[in-house]
Enzyme design. Structure first.
Site, PDB file in Angstrom:
ATOM      1  N   SER A  13      29.432  44.264  68.867  1.00 18.71           N
ATOM      2  CA  SER A  13      30.009  44.539  67.698  1.00 18.71           C
ATOM      3  C   SER A  13      29.054  43.821  66.451  1.00 18.71           C
ATOM      4  O   SER A  13      28.216  43.423  66.729  1.00 18.71           O
ATOM      5  CB  SER A  13      31.311  43.862  67.357  1.00 18.71           C
ATOM      6  OG  SER A  13      31.374  42.529  67.574  1.00 18.71           O
ATOM      7  N   TYR A  54      36.297  32.054  58.869  1.00 19.69           N
ATOM      8  CA  TYR A  54      35.193  31.826  59.916  1.00 19.69           C
ATOM      9  C   TYR A  54      35.108  32.781  61.079  1.00 19.69           C
ATOM     10  O   TYR A  54      34.000  33.089  61.810  1.00 19.69           O
ATOM     11  CB  TYR A  54      35.357  30.321  60.290  1.00 19.69           C
ATOM     12  CG  TYR A  54      34.621  29.469  59.579  1.00 19.69           C
ATOM     13  CD1 TYR A  54      33.276  29.648  58.906  1.00 19.69           C
ATOM     14  CD2 TYR A  54      34.981  28.190  59.568  1.00 19.69           C
ATOM     15  CE1 TYR A  54      32.770  28.709  58.307  1.00 19.69           C
ATOM     16  CE2 TYR A  54      34.622  27.179  58.428  1.00 19.69           C
ATOM     17  CZ  TYR A  54      33.157  27.620  58.020  1.00 19.69           C
ATOM     18  OH  TYR A  54      32.445  26.751  57.351  1.00 19.69           O
ATOM     19  N   CYS A 383      40.380  32.576  41.641  1.00 15.70           N
ATOM     20  CA  CYS A 383      41.514  32.317  42.440  1.00 15.70           C
ATOM     21  C   CYS A 383      41.479  30.554  42.546  1.00 15.70           C
ATOM     22  O   CYS A 383      41.847  29.964  41.658  1.00 15.70           O
ATOM     23  CB  CYS A 383      41.458  32.943  43.861  1.00 15.70           C
ATOM     24  SG  CYS A 383      43.318  33.180  44.207  1.00 15.70           S
ATOM     25  N   MET A 386      39.434  29.137  40.024  1.00 16.68           N
ATOM     26  CA  MET A 386      40.303  28.967  38.659  1.00 16.68           C
ATOM     27  C   MET A 386      41.104  27.841  38.920  1.00 16.68           C
ATOM     28  O   MET A 386      41.414  27.162  37.721  1.00 16.68           O
ATOM     29  CB  MET A 386      40.968  30.282  38.556  1.00 16.68           C
ATOM     30  CG  MET A 386      41.680  30.083  37.327  1.00 16.68           C
ATOM     31  SD  MET A 386      43.470  29.855  37.278  1.00 16.68           S
ATOM     32  CE  MET A 386      44.251  30.794  35.950  1.00 16.68           C
ATOM     33  N   HIS A 509      41.428  38.353  41.887  1.00 17.79           N
ATOM     34  CA  HIS A 509      40.076  38.583  42.381  1.00 17.79           C
ATOM     35  C   HIS A 509      39.443  39.562  41.799  1.00 17.79           C
ATOM     36  O   HIS A 509      39.630  40.774  42.376  1.00 17.79           O
ATOM     37  CB  HIS A 509      40.215  38.736  43.934  1.00 17.79           C
ATOM     38  CG  HIS A 509      40.764  37.546  44.819  1.00 17.79           C
ATOM     39  ND1 HIS A 509      39.910  36.906  45.641  1.00 17.79           N
ATOM     40  CD2 HIS A 509      41.885  36.877  44.758  1.00 17.79           C
ATOM     41  CE1 HIS A 509      40.562  35.705  45.885  1.00 17.79           C
ATOM     42  NE2 HIS A 509      41.841  35.958  45.637  1.00 17.79           N
ATOM     43  N   GLU A 511      36.618  40.656  42.234  1.00 19.21           N
ATOM     44  CA  GLU A 511      35.501  41.337  43.144  1.00 19.21           C
ATOM     45  C   GLU A 511      35.926  42.351  43.932  1.00 19.21           C
ATOM     46  O   GLU A 511      35.397  43.441  44.240  1.00 19.21           O
ATOM     47  CB  GLU A 511      34.863  40.287  44.245  1.00 19.21           C
ATOM     48  CG  GLU A 511      35.929  39.812  45.256  1.00 19.21           C
ATOM     49  CD  GLU A 511      36.894  38.492  44.787  1.00 19.21           C
ATOM     50  OE1 GLU A 511      36.959  38.333  43.566  1.00 19.21           O
ATOM     51  OE2 GLU A 511      37.395  37.724  45.487  1.00 19.21           O
TER      52      GLU A 511
HETATM   53  N1  GLN Z   1      44.907  28.359  47.780  1.00 15.83           N
HETATM   54  C1  GLN Z   1      45.211  29.036  46.435  1.00 15.83           C
HETATM   55  C2  GLN Z   1      46.602  29.605  46.437  1.00 15.83           C
HETATM   56  O1  GLN Z   1      47.325  30.060  47.433  1.00 15.83           O
HETATM   57  C3  GLN Z   1      44.128  29.999  46.043  1.00 15.83           C
HETATM   58  C4  GLN Z   1      44.261  31.224  47.167  1.00 15.83           C
HETATM   59  C5  GLN Z   1      42.814  31.797  47.010  1.00 15.83           C
HETATM   60  O2  GLN Z   1      41.950  31.535  46.439  1.00 15.83           O
HETATM   61  N2  GLN Z   1      42.836  33.328  47.198  1.00 15.83           N
HETATM   62  O3  GLN Z   1      47.094  29.911  45.442  1.00 15.83           O
END
Ligand code: GLN
Length: 533
Positions: A13, A54, A383, A386, A509, A511
């Protein structure tokens, strides 16, 4: 009626089967056909949402809030389509549906079995995608490699589909590795031969083979693979390593893969439109002005964890005709003083603090954000990035000592980031975050509004925590601006720092919606500011 292209994998894979599948789709799309793609993951998890990055790489989020395999990201980016959570089928979903039906009594009297009940459920789910999207072609990629026990019901299902849909409507593609021996430099075909044999033992005769290899397939190797796979040599194609993944469709097109598929599926072989794609690839390959981006996160050892962000950077860099150089910083190393928080600032032209979960490494990220504020370094926090930016602003700009997110410190005196109200009663882990696309109203005069150039935008989410509205006045008074609120319920979606060159935090996000030739304005803005000095 839809045509189906089934893609199986052999030998190993992680040889780029997802990118190959996406590339095959692009070659058909470039010929004017509407295309969608389905990823089958034979694991028992219902979705990728509960899996560690991971082990599995990034969790890709769809418009409708599916937490899916990262291959859906490749499909969306290559095909420029929005997919649904239905485009990712797992063993978990299939069994869950069948068992629930059995408990309801829908199969009353019958023995519920892998064949036909599980295989029927698989076929129904694939056909459902064909029906709801109305696509001309549905690509179906089976995760893992042929011979895996858990993949068997899926292979059986697609074998049956070959029969039921008819030969002219189905195409079986086998992607397998032809390793090159480092000692002799020889290209070996035996593993491919074996995986094709395994496939045929299950009853699937591939129509074409794409051999992945570090270098182009030699004629002798092609002839051998063809012979053992019971195929003409013209049905064996080469997919060598390339520098830029977006080049794969072009490499395949050069060998006639697109025409081969069209002809074999009884589709008119129109002239493919790949000019803009080719231009995009050339820009990526030729750009020489470097822009260094410091990537701060805690899964930096497996870059696949941040796949869509890496690709979004490439899309923006191509637009700006520059070459992105990503410099990775493990936030745990910063937290444990193995790396100074100044190092990423000094070594990079811009900083991205990556999404994430949990305590480990978070203080390392906050330390880098503090430096980015002090040094006026272009910064984008995504996210969790931020949320930690808001923590840093609270602590070091607004003077709220020990401010934190309750994700890290539930007893903080200043919970500037707190659990979403609706999350407080959630006790199940899977599929329970705030997920998917929501519309956001941007505030005139903010940098984020300027970058997007429109008032209402929509981005995808995956989080449980949010900016605590109780602290907004204090944060705004200290110099933070809220640049966007969710349209429906006024949650904070974007923040920025007044007077800073470029300091943006994005709760969603961006992205996930960035595409080749249609980059995300936030990444483009970050990189172009980074280039100013
Ligand atoms: N851990 C944070 C939350 O649950 C941010 C999640 C993330 O970065 N996707 O709000």
């Amino acid at each position: 009626m839809a045509k189906y292209v089934f893609v199986t994998g052999g030998v190993l894979s992680s040889v780029g089967k997802g990118i190959t599948t996406a590339s095959l789709g692009l070659l058909l799309k470039a010929r004017g056909y509407s295309v969608t793609a389905v990823k089958i993951d034979p694991y028992i998890n219902v979705d990728a949402g509960t899996m560690n990055p991971y082990m599995h790489g990034e969790v890709f989020v769809t418009e409708d809030g599916g937490e899916t395999d990262l291959d859906l990201g490749h499909y969306e980016r290559f095909l420029d389509v929005n997919l649904s959570k239905r485009n990712n089928i797992t063993t978990g979903q299939v069994y869950l549906a069948v068992i629930e039906r059995e408990r309801r009594g829908d199969y009353l009297g019958q023995t519920v079995q892998v064949i036909p009940h599980i295989t029927n459920e698989i076929k129904d789910r694939i056909r459902e995608v064909a029906k709801t999207t109305g696509s001309d072609v549905v690509l179906v990629e089976i995760g893992g490699t042929v011979g895996d026990i858990e993949g068997l019901p899926f292979l059986e299902a697609i074998r049956q589909m070959g029969l039921e849909e008819g030969r002219e409507n189905t195409l079986f593609v086998h992607v397998a590795l032809a390793p090159v021996l480092s000692s002799t430099g020889e290209q070996k075909t035996k593993p491919v031969q074996h995986s094709v044999q395994e496939l045929r033992r299950i009853g699937i005769q591939p129509d074409m083979i794409i051999a992945r290899s570090s270098r182009p397939l030699e004629e002798e190797a092609r002839r051998k693979i063809a012979l053992y796979a019971n195929l003409p040599p013209q049905a064996v194609f080469s997919n060598p390593d390339v520098d830029v993944i977006y080049e794969v469709p072009l490499v395949l097109e050069e060998q006639g893969v697109g025409s081969f598929m069209a002809r074999r599926l009884g589709l008119e072989d129109r002239r493919p439109r790949l000019d803009r794609w080719r231009e995009f690839v050339n820009t990526l390959k030729e750009a020489s002005v470097e822009v260094k981006i410091g990537m701060v996160g805690k899964y930096t050892r497996l870059r696949d964890s941040y796949m869509s962000i890496i690709e979004a950077i490439k899309h923006s860099a191509a637009l700006l005709k520059v070459k992105p150089v990503l410099k990775w910083y493990e936030s745990t190393d910063i937290e444990r003083n193995r790396i100074s928080p100044s190092t990423p600032i000094e070594e990079s032209d811009a900083i991205i603090v990556l999404p994430g979960f949990g305590k480990r490494g978070a203080e390392g990220k906050i330390a880098v954000i503090k430096k980015a504020i002090e040094e006026d370094k272009p910064f984008l926090g995504i996210c969790f990035g931020m949320q930690l930016a808001v923590v840093a602003i609270a602590r070091y700009v607004a003077g709220l000592e020990d401010a934190n997110t309750t994700e890290i410190d539930p007893d903080t005196p200043h919970p500037v980031i707190d659990l979403l109200e609706e999350q407080k009663h959630v006790d199940r882990l899977g599929g329970t975050m705030r997920l998917g696309s929501y519309p956001i109203r941007l505030i005139h005069g903010t940098l984020v509004h300027k970058l997007y150039g429109s008032e209402i935008v929509s981005e995808r989410h995956r989080h449980r925590f949010e900016v605590n509205p109780k602290y907004l006045d204090k944060l705004v008074a200290a110099g933070m601006d809220v640049s966007g609120y969710s349209l429906r319920d006024g949650r904070v979606e974007f923040i920025e720092l007044r007077g800073h060159r470029f300091f943006i935090g994005s709760q969603p996000h961006p992205e996930f919606k960035s595409r080749p030739m249609k980059p995300s304005p936030l990444f483009t803005g970050l990189i172009s500011t980074a280039l100013e000095r």
